[in-house]
Design an enzyme around this catalytic site. Sequence first.
Site, PDB file in Angstrom:
ATOM      1  N   GLY A   1      -0.405  -3.496   4.029  1.00 49.42           N
ATOM      2  CA  GLY A   1      -0.984  -2.155   4.025  1.00 49.42           C
ATOM      3  C   GLY A   1      -0.246  -1.264   4.987  1.00 49.42           C
ATOM      4  CB  SER A   2      -1.272   0.053   8.264  1.00 46.59           C
ATOM      5  OG  SER A   2      -2.591   0.078   7.764  1.00 46.59           O
TER       6      SER A   2
ATOM      7  CG  ASP B   1      -2.136  -0.749   1.162  1.00 45.43           C
ATOM      8  OD1 ASP B   1      -2.328  -1.421   0.127  1.00 45.43           O
ATOM      9  OD2 ASP B   1      -2.943  -0.698   2.112  1.00 45.43           O
TER      10      ASP B   1
ATOM     11  N   GLY C   1      -3.426  -7.233   8.174  1.00 45.84           N
ATOM     12  CA  GLY C   1      -2.820  -7.469   9.486  1.00 45.84           C
ATOM     13  C   GLY C   1      -1.376  -7.927   9.440  1.00 45.84           C
TER      14      GLY C   1
ATOM     15  NE  ARG D   1      -4.483 -22.405  11.272  1.00 41.48           N
ATOM     16  CZ  ARG D   1      -3.647 -23.426  11.106  1.00 41.48           C
ATOM     17  NH1 ARG D   1      -4.011 -24.479  10.389  1.00 41.48           N
ATOM     18  NH2 ARG D   1      -2.460 -23.417  11.662  1.00 41.48           N
TER      19      ARG D   1
ATOM     20  CE  LYS E   1      -6.793  -0.941  -0.382  1.00 43.58           C
ATOM     21  NZ  LYS E   1      -6.928  -2.397  -0.368  1.00 43.58           N
TER      22      LYS E   1
END
Lengths: 188, 294
Positions: free
Chosen positions: B235-236, B24, B214, B165, B81
């Site tokens: 991302g972050s 990102d 995450g 999962r 996006k």
Amino acid sequence: MNRQKTVGVLALQGDFEKHRKALERAGARALEVRTKDQLAQCDGLIIPGGESTTMLKLLDLEGLTGAVREFGAAKPIYGTCAGAILLAHQVTNPPQASLDLMDISVERNAYGRQIDSRIAKVPVKDGGEFEAVFIRAPIIRKVGEGVNVLASYAGDPVWVEEGRHMVTTFHPELTDDDRVHRKFIAKL
Amino acid sequence: MYFTEDFKLKTGLAEMLKGGVIMDVTNVEQAKIAEKAGACAVMALERVPSDIRKEGGVARMASIRIIREIEETVSIPVMAKARIGHFMEARVLEALGVDYIDESEVLTPADEEHHINKRDFKVPFVCGARNLGEALRRIAEGAAMIRTKGEAGSGNIVEAVRHIRTIVKEMKHLTILGKEELVHESKNLGAPLELVEWVAANGKLPVPNFSAGGIATPADAALVMQLGAQAVFVGSGIFKSEDPETRARAIVKAATYYNDPVKLLEASEELGEAMRGIDVAKLPQEELLQTRGW
């Protein structure tokens, strides 16, 4: 009967999985290569499609740049798309470093962006035609005297060989046609 | 009906991104850092998810000027996006020549029932999913790449793990069922039978399956790849960390050497502070991004 040949697929980044499957279909043993030790076990090497800038970084980071160049001095390498960019003598748009193993000049992303990616029927020198999948593909702008053009599309070479090495700017590994992989295996 | 020539071109680019890291970025400087660190693509957006979470408001497609500047600066693929269901944002991004559109739950949804009919577009789409039904509905609409959603902007890998999962387990389950049971499963999953049968026969999705939401460390990236993801979106996790350049390089290395603990150790050394994470279990339901998408 010769032993089954082992073809490495450089697996730093890109569509190495599709090449592995294509090699197995074509009758070779395929080995994903991420280290010098793995490279040393191979009779030939495929540099797959992917991002050439990412691969260059990882080759340098792991000290593989010299190892692959040395490998290419003795054994065959086949590059698709990003692999063709890595094998070229000269790269443009933008200029970048390469392994310099073939006397060709390559322009990156020469057809444009992803919306310009295309599938074309390409006639082959030996007869028949290929379904050539071009994805953000480069164009081979110049070939040296020792380079043999095996197929062209829209006037530009898209499959060439020079001595033991070979490149395609399209992706035979994304189709079920394994003639290009068979030709490479025959060089080992 | 699904596996057309067009589908081959769209999934083809996703194949080229495997084993890589899609980062990102919110401006040209970050895009340059990402490319230099070895990103296989960048995702242009206005604010990274952790800022969207903090600042609130309506999150929309990124500014055209910034996306164009990024396209002109880097040579790697540029993604952007669009809001869920906002097919006109998508048309604008297509006209701008972005290489992939992420119809993303990170932005504020524009339609609370429908996603974009992605088969109508020449540009390929990636969509988020938390389970197999969601993934197959997105593929039915034309998505050429799936990424598990995780919980964007949390810096917490727990949701990404749950989603990968779940999808892998649901795919394995299909492979042991009989034909008549697949019809029933198709109903339960809310997904077309043709795609359910394809997964049952092949044990995987018909498009590349990446992971997002995450990932903050090299070990996080390696973990989701061990669980079956074929590439990662960060991302972050990069530009909210102390030393983005080093962390970006380390996560690139981890995506290649996810199976090699010694190389992972090398990648994990000398990193600055990771982004500060959030305990997702303590987030109120209405603040979750992953529940957007239908």
